[in-house]
Design an enzyme around this catalytic site. Structure first.
Site, PDB file in Angstrom:
ATOM      1  N   CYS A   1      -1.086   6.396  10.522  1.00 20.59           N
ATOM      2  CA  CYS A   1      -0.125   6.012  10.780  1.00 20.59           C
ATOM      3  C   CYS A   1      -0.174   4.664  11.561  1.00 20.59           C
ATOM      4  O   CYS A   1      -0.989   4.656  12.542  1.00 20.59           O
ATOM      5  CB  CYS A   1       0.808   6.764  11.742  1.00 20.59           C
TER       6      CYS A   1
ATOM      7  N   CYS B   1       6.681  -4.728  15.401  1.00 23.80           N
ATOM      8  CA  CYS B   1       6.314  -3.382  16.559  1.00 23.80           C
ATOM      9  C   CYS B   1       4.974  -3.712  17.087  1.00 23.80           C
ATOM     10  O   CYS B   1       4.062  -3.768  15.894  1.00 23.80           O
ATOM     11  CB  CYS B   1       6.260  -2.154  15.821  1.00 23.80           C
TER      12      CYS B   1
ATOM     13  N   GLU C   1       0.765  -1.179  -0.083  1.00 18.57           N
ATOM     14  CA  GLU C   1      -0.035   0.052  -0.092  1.00 18.57           C
ATOM     15  C   GLU C   1       0.819   1.144  -0.113  1.00 18.57           C
ATOM     16  O   GLU C   1       1.954   1.314   0.441  1.00 18.57           O
ATOM     17  CB  GLU C   1      -0.924   0.083   1.344  1.00 18.57           C
TER      18      GLU C   1
ATOM     19  N   CYS D   1       6.453  -6.961   6.562  1.00 19.43           N
ATOM     20  CA  CYS D   1       7.514  -6.222   7.733  1.00 19.43           C
ATOM     21  C   CYS D   1       8.388  -7.470   8.606  1.00 19.43           C
ATOM     22  O   CYS D   1       7.249  -8.266   8.906  1.00 19.43           O
ATOM     23  CB  CYS D   1       7.177  -5.132   8.519  1.00 19.43           C
TER      24      CYS D   1
ATOM     25  N   CYS E   1       3.373   8.872   1.384  1.00 20.06           N
ATOM     26  CA  CYS E   1       3.895   7.784   2.384  1.00 20.06           C
ATOM     27  C   CYS E   1       4.212   6.611   1.420  1.00 20.06           C
ATOM     28  O   CYS E   1       3.212   5.840   0.902  1.00 20.06           O
ATOM     29  CB  CYS E   1       2.935   7.657   3.423  1.00 20.06           C
TER      30      CYS E   1
ATOM     31  N   CYS F   1       1.845  -1.604  15.681  1.00 21.04           N
ATOM     32  CA  CYS F   1       1.644  -1.351  14.214  1.00 21.04           C
ATOM     33  C   CYS F   1       0.843  -2.557  13.573  1.00 21.04           C
ATOM     34  O   CYS F   1       1.377  -3.554  13.708  1.00 21.04           O
ATOM     35  CB  CYS F   1       2.938  -1.242  13.628  1.00 21.04           C
TER      36      CYS F   1
END
Length: 438
Positions: free
Chosen positions: A411, A161, A137, A157, A150, A164
């Site tokens: 975010c 985290c 994305e 990933c 962004c 997230c």
């Protein structure tokens, strides 16, 4: 010129490709690469993401003599990155007889758009798909005085985290240079703002035109909607360093997209070994996902802290090439209720930043919820108290206004719909990763 297309017939090369890992991905060869070119089923070579010299090398390999290859590469490079053209037939300064030759052997690609969403606040999110069917994305955030794209650097990933949404995904692979630059190209396409540009070349319509010097070109960016880029999308940019570096060099090139390095920010969770290289080889602004001021809390929510601790990270920030009061390092700090948002945490944040004499700005980010998240956002009153303490300590600490929440574009919310997991599965995966991290 020759009729054959020998570009992909050379000795097989291999680009390093991190595989999923808990802290440091292990570089392994990625199959199917020949000198940095990803083969297509139709046998043509995608020029997106390639620098001018590489394009010239490919043209020479395909049959042009050296002089003609350099000339055509300069022309094609200009049309790709300066004007956003995707068809060789639109390159009007190239001989008509030459355009079919280029079309037969080369292509100017873009990531496939699977879905485009518009938020009520003007934010846009695109679900994109790579040629090998992996989804990722990108997000565009318009403001009164700027427009920020962004950009993602990986499919998935590896950092895990816990606040997230992207961290709940497995790392599939790094995005290529073309797939990273392609996001910027797509955004320009969607915003309808490719510049008219100017032609700075002294050549005619044929391959015998005069060769020109490799001087820098440029164009006016007045009125441009896309003014800033943040490498804050899916993935850890410093775990895909070479591709991110090469992509951003194309974005910053005055002959191409021509975006100033001062308008580009790269965000890292703290991959210390690559931070100095980032400053030296890319030179863009640095943002650091800090999110906590104690070892125990940061170990929990940003597991890379178990390898690269807070004080080592802050020292790496202090050593970052180019950091100054004019180019402050941004520290991202997500506000989690009863986890990292106390007045004591705020005072410790000020103490740490002053201890390392950092030219710093702190972005306070209200936590953006997502299905299965185990945290809550701090109250507005708590966030204001935290911000006031940091401001009084002499450090800027604005509270970021959440954008695109209604389309999961805020975010920490990026995660492709292609991978959905139940709450129980998420908890199991986190448990497995915690055990592996020790």
């Amino acid at each position: 010129m020759t009729d054959a297309n020998p570009i992909l017939s050379g000795a097989s090369g291999a680009g390093p490709m991190p595989i999923p890992g808990h802290i440091d991905p292990v570089p392994v060869p990625r199959p199917g690469l020949v000198e940095g070119v990803t083969p297509r089923e139709d046998g043509r070579v995608d020029l997106m993401g390639l620098p001018k010299k590489r394009i010239a090398d490919l043209f020479e390999t395909a049959g042009l003599d050296l002089k003609a290859a350099k000339l055509r590469a300069k022309q094609v490079y200009h049309w790709i990155y300066h004007r956003g053209v995707t068809e060789f037939e639109a390159m009007t300064d190239i001989a008509k007889t030459m355009r079919p030759w280029l079309t037969e052997r080369f292509v100017i690609g873009r990531p496939e758009i699977v879905e485009a969403q518009h938020s009520s606040d003007g934010t846009r999110k695109w679900l994109l798909r790579t040629a090998d069917a992996h989804d990722f994305e990108m997000v565009f955030i318009p403001d009164a005085d700027r427009g920020t794209l962004c950009v993602s650097s990986q499919v998935g990933c590896t950092l895990n985290c816990r606040f997230c949404h992207t961290g709940t995904m497995r790392l599939v692979r790094n995005l290529t240079v073309g797939e990273i630059v392609g996001q910027v190209m797509l955004a320009r396409d969607a915003l309808g703002e490719w510049p008219k540009g100017r032609m700075d070349f002294a050549f005619g319509d044929g391959v015998d035109g005069a060769e020109t010097d490799e001087d820098e070109g440029g164009y006016s960016s007045d009125g441009r909607l896309l003014t800033n880029i943040v490498m804050m999308g899916m993935g850890e940019p410093l775990y895909n360093f070479d591709n991110v570096r090469d992509a951003l060099k194309l974005v910053m090139d005055g002959d191409g997209l021509a975006l100033s390095k001062r308008r580009i920010t790269l965000s890292t969770s703290g991959v210390i070994p690559q931070m100095a290289r980032c400053g030296e080889e890319i030179g863009v602004n640095l943002a650091v996902s800090l999110h906590a001021v104690t070892k125990d809390v940061r170990d929990e929510i940003v597991p890379i802290n178990k390898k690269y601790g807070i004080e080592d990270l802050l020292q790496a920030c202090a050593d970052y090439p180019g950091a100054s009061n004019a180019r402050r390092i941004t520290f991202e700090y997500v506000m989690l209720k009863d986890k990292n948002d106390s007045d004591e945490d705020a005072r410790e944040l000020v103490r740490l930043l002053k201890q390392f004499n950092l030219p710093a700005k702190v972005n306070l980010i209200p936590f953006n919820p997502w299905p299965g998240a185990q945290y809550e956002c701090s109250t507005p009153e708590r966030i204001k108290s935290f911000s006031d303490i940091v401001f009084k300590g002499g450090i800027s600490a604005p509270v970021r206004t959440p954008r695109g929440r209604d389309i999961d574009a805020a975010c920490g919310q990026l995660k492709t719909a292609a991978e959905k997991k139940s709450r129980a599965e998420l908890e199991r995966l986190y448990a497995e990763k915690e055990v592996a991290l020790g």
